[in-house]
Design an enzyme around this catalytic site. Structure first.
Site, PDB file in Angstrom:
ATOM      1  N   GLY A 171       0.899  -1.080  -0.150  1.00 16.44           N
ATOM      2  CA  GLY A 171       0.060   0.015  -0.086  1.00 16.44           C
ATOM      3  C   GLY A 171       0.898   1.326  -0.051  1.00 16.44           C
TER       4      GLY A 171
ATOM      5  CB  SER B 189      12.700  -3.731  -1.919  1.00 15.29           C
ATOM      6  OG  SER B 189      11.975  -2.620  -2.037  1.00 15.29           O
TER       7      SER B 189
ATOM      8  CG  ASP C 255       4.858   3.801  -2.985  1.00 21.00           C
ATOM      9  OD1 ASP C 255       4.241   4.675  -3.306  1.00 21.00           O
ATOM     10  OD2 ASP C 255       4.507   2.573  -2.864  1.00 21.00           O
TER      11      ASP C 255
ATOM     12  N   GLY D 245      16.257   9.120 -14.285  1.00 15.66           N
ATOM     13  CA  GLY D 245      16.358  10.197 -13.322  1.00 15.66           C
ATOM     14  C   GLY D 245      15.092  10.821 -13.038  1.00 15.66           C
TER      15      GLY D 245
END
Length: 312
Positions: free
Chosen positions: A41, A290, A251, A224
């Site tokens: 989420g 991660s 995110d 980038g």
């Protein structure tokens, strides 16, 4: 006196992930790998990413009273996120169905579940969290009227960061509060609509800025990012890595940028740092699993990429 570097207002989902050789076409069935369930989420992802970087972080969200909700709460707390603002009940926890191809690119379908029950009244009831936060970050996996209420409850002197994902037209009240508005290429095109008269990302950034945000960041993946404010457009170089899974990388970028803004960094420097964090995130599978620590970011390819001067 601020108690939090960052308050994230947004979604909390269980990510159901399957590796596929290729995505199915209409009416087609393909076989995939084993199903993996991860906490995710966009709101929960940003909160975990910021906390792992050392930011004092709180999350305002809603999850179901179910196994997926408990998975999310455990992950948030283990990462150091304050869950005092996470409400429980009202609907099942949101779920994201994710396919990942061999290049690491993903496709996602989201069932909002409890995220759709995070209401403006919930925002008003959490006013103490807003007054305790330097930076407030939001996304669009919760109702738009709830995001409008977030803007109306910002404390004087705080900064609002918005990633409009999934993208939809935004009211001027929300646009005017964004500092920055963070979009990828797809989101930029949707927000601009018929005004997207150029194929140049630098033009997208300028056109988006003209819609009212105080600043804009356009993320460009391996190319980038671009930072745009009233001083012009600055190019932010990418950090070269071997991508394994891009799930949640945006995110991580947003969270890292918000963290640096809360620490007083100028926007181009914050975006350069965020590019490093996003690059580190794509080298591992999953979203929250991660996300790197500050030490891991510092170890990635030496010094921070410096913003490139001059107009884009």
């Amino acid at each position: 006196m601020y108690g939090y570097d960052l308050l994230v207002v947004g979604s909390a989902n269980a990510d159901l992930v399957i590796d596929v050789e290729r995505r199915p076409g209409a009416g087609e069935t393909v076989l995939g790998g084993d199903l993996a369930v991860h906490p995710g989420g966009k709101g929960a992802n940003q909160a975990v990413a910021a906390a792992r970087l050392g930011a004092g972080t709180a999350l305002l969200a809603r999850v179901g009273d179910d196994g997926h909700g408990r998975l999310l709460l455990d992950s948030l707390r283990a990462s150091g996120v304050d869950t005092v603002g996470v409400l429980v009940g009202g609907a099942p926890t949101g779920v994201a169905l994710i396919t990942v191809d061999p290049s690491g690119d993903n496709s996602i379908v989201v069932s909002p579940g409890a995220n759709g029950r995070l209401t403006p009244a919930d925002i008003r009831a959490a006013s103490c969290l807003f007054h305790a936060s330097r930076v407030v970050s939001a996304q669009l996996e919760i109702p738009l009227e709830t995001v409008v209420e977030v803007v109306r409850n910002l404390a004087e002197g705080s900064r609002f960061v918005l990633n409009p994902s999934p993208p939809r037209p935004l009211p001027s009240e929300v646009l005017a509060a964004c500092d920055p508005l963070i979009v990828n290429e797809h989101e930029a095109r949707v927000l601009l609509g018929e005004a997207c008269v150029s194929e140049e990302p630098a033009d997208w950034a300028r056109l988006l800025l003209a819609k009212g945000p105080r600043s804009v960041v356009v993320t460009l993946g391996a190319q980038g990012a671009l930072v745009c404010d009233d001083s012009g457009v600055t190019r932010i170089p990418s950090v070269r890595v071997d991508a394994v899974d891009t799930t949640g990388a945006g995110d991580a970028f947003t969270a890292a940028l918000a963290r640096q803004l809360g620490a007083g960094s100028p926007l181009p420097r914050a975006a350069a740092y965020a590019a490093r964090v996003g690059a580190a995130a794509v080298t591992r599978r999953g979203a929250q699993e991660s996300y790197p620590t500050q030490a891991e970011v510092e170890a990635l390819n030496g010094a921070d990429p410096a913003p490139e001067g001059g107009p884009a």
